[in-house]
Design a protein around this motif. Structure first.
Motif, PDB file in Angstrom:
ATOM      1  N   UNK A   8       0.819  -1.215   0.000  1.00  0.00           N
ATOM      2  CA  UNK A   8       0.000   0.000   0.000  1.00  0.00           C
ATOM      3  C   UNK A   8       0.848   1.258   0.000  1.00  0.00           C
ATOM      4  N   UNK A   9       1.939   1.239   0.769  1.00  0.00           N
ATOM      5  CA  UNK A   9       2.841   2.397   0.803  1.00  0.00           C
ATOM      6  C   UNK A   9       3.527   2.591  -0.547  1.00  0.00           C
ATOM      7  N   UNK A  10       3.881   1.502  -1.193  1.00  0.00           N
ATOM      8  CA  UNK A  10       4.518   1.587  -2.514  1.00  0.00           C
ATOM      9  C   UNK A  10       3.531   2.206  -3.506  1.00  0.00           C
ATOM     10  N   UNK A  13       3.141   5.892  -2.819  1.00  0.00           N
ATOM     11  CA  UNK A  13       4.307   6.671  -3.232  1.00  0.00           C
ATOM     12  C   UNK A  13       4.291   6.918  -4.731  1.00  0.00           C
ATOM     13  N   UNK A  14       3.954   5.902  -5.532  1.00  0.00           N
ATOM     14  CA  UNK A  14       3.863   6.114  -6.979  1.00  0.00           C
ATOM     15  C   UNK A  14       2.743   7.096  -7.319  1.00  0.00           C
ATOM     16  N   UNK A  15       1.638   7.064  -6.582  1.00  0.00           N
ATOM     17  CA  UNK A  15       0.562   8.033  -6.806  1.00  0.00           C
ATOM     18  C   UNK A  15       1.053   9.447  -6.492  1.00  0.00           C
ATOM     19  N   UNK A  16       1.830   9.582  -5.430  1.00  0.00           N
ATOM     20  CA  UNK A  16       2.401  10.885  -5.073  1.00  0.00           C
ATOM     21  C   UNK A  16       3.338  11.386  -6.175  1.00  0.00           C
ATOM     22  N   UNK A  17       4.182  10.493  -6.696  1.00  0.00           N
ATOM     23  CA  UNK A  17       5.105  10.886  -7.762  1.00  0.00           C
ATOM     24  C   UNK A  17       4.321  11.315  -8.996  1.00  0.00           C
ATOM     25  N   UNK A  74       2.856  -5.342  -7.318  1.00  0.00           N
ATOM     26  CA  UNK A  74       3.761  -5.124  -6.195  1.00  0.00           C
ATOM     27  C   UNK A  74       3.879  -6.453  -5.470  1.00  0.00           C
ATOM     28  N   UNK A  75       5.079  -6.974  -5.394  1.00  0.00           N
ATOM     29  CA  UNK A  75       5.338  -8.218  -4.668  1.00  0.00           C
ATOM     30  C   UNK A  75       6.239  -7.893  -3.489  1.00  0.00           C
ATOM     31  N   UNK A  85      10.992  -5.838  -2.270  1.00  0.00           N
ATOM     32  CA  UNK A  85       9.804  -5.422  -3.000  1.00  0.00           C
ATOM     33  C   UNK A  85      10.143  -5.432  -4.483  1.00  0.00           C
ATOM     34  N   UNK A  86       9.258  -5.991  -5.288  1.00  0.00           N
ATOM     35  CA  UNK A  86       9.407  -5.963  -6.745  1.00  0.00           C
ATOM     36  C   UNK A  86       8.155  -5.313  -7.313  1.00  0.00           C
ATOM     37  N   UNK A  87       8.354  -4.385  -8.246  1.00  0.00           N
ATOM     38  CA  UNK A  87       7.218  -3.703  -8.849  1.00  0.00           C
ATOM     39  C   UNK A  87       7.291  -3.766 -10.370  1.00  0.00           C
TER      40      UNK A  87
END
Length: 156
Positions: A8-10, A13-17, A74-75, A85-87
């Motif tokens: 969820x944090x990942x 963060x991408x939404x923020x970017x 997101x894994x 973490x792998x995205x």
């Protein structure tokens, strides 16, 4: 539950970017980290300081303003003291010459106690290099600049 929180944090963060707030990503870095973007182009290189990482993000958004990142996968594996973490993230942005840059970015991240210690970024560099060449042809010289690293740039 821990893995779901990290995923969820990942995504957040991408939404923020995508909203232009890349500082959210910089804030998640550990005091000592490695941020590596593979390839031989203006966005490639390895950084170990927040200052260099900020300069890199500034360049990204000068070259590719209003880029959107859509997280596909997101894994998460491991525990708070050693999390992997792998995205897979789709990148999309309109370029100044009227074309679009679209690619898939894969990142492999290592975290320790909620802070990022390593990021390795891979994407189709041929697609990226073609986009950077189109930008350079449109007069944006920075598209063919040397990669940003921890070294302080020479005074002009």
């Amino acid at each position: 539950m821990y893995h779901r929180i990290v995923a969820g944090k990942v995504r957040k963060t991408f939404a923020e970017i995508s909203a232009g707030n890349w500082e959210a990503m910089v804030a998640g870095m550990a005091p000592e980290f490695t941020y590596r973007f593979y390839g031989d182009h203006a966005l490639a290189g390895e950084r170990h300081t927040q200052e260099a990482l900020r300069r890199w993000w500034q360049r990204c958004f000068r070259l590719l303003p209003q880029t959107t990142f859509e997280v596909q996968d997101v894994l998460v594996a491991g525990w708070p003291w050693h999390t992997k973490v792998a995205t897979a993230v789709t990148v999309d942005v309109g370029l100044v010459d009227g074309t679009r840059y679209q690619n898939v970015v894969h990142q492999f991240v290592t975290m320790r106690w909620g802070r990022i210690t390593e990021v390795r970024t891979l994407e189709d560099t041929a697609v990226l290099e073609r986009a950077l060449s189109r930008l350079a042809a449109a007069g944006i010289e920075e598209a063919h600049a040397a990669p940003i690293t921890d070294e302080v740039p020479a005074a002009v």
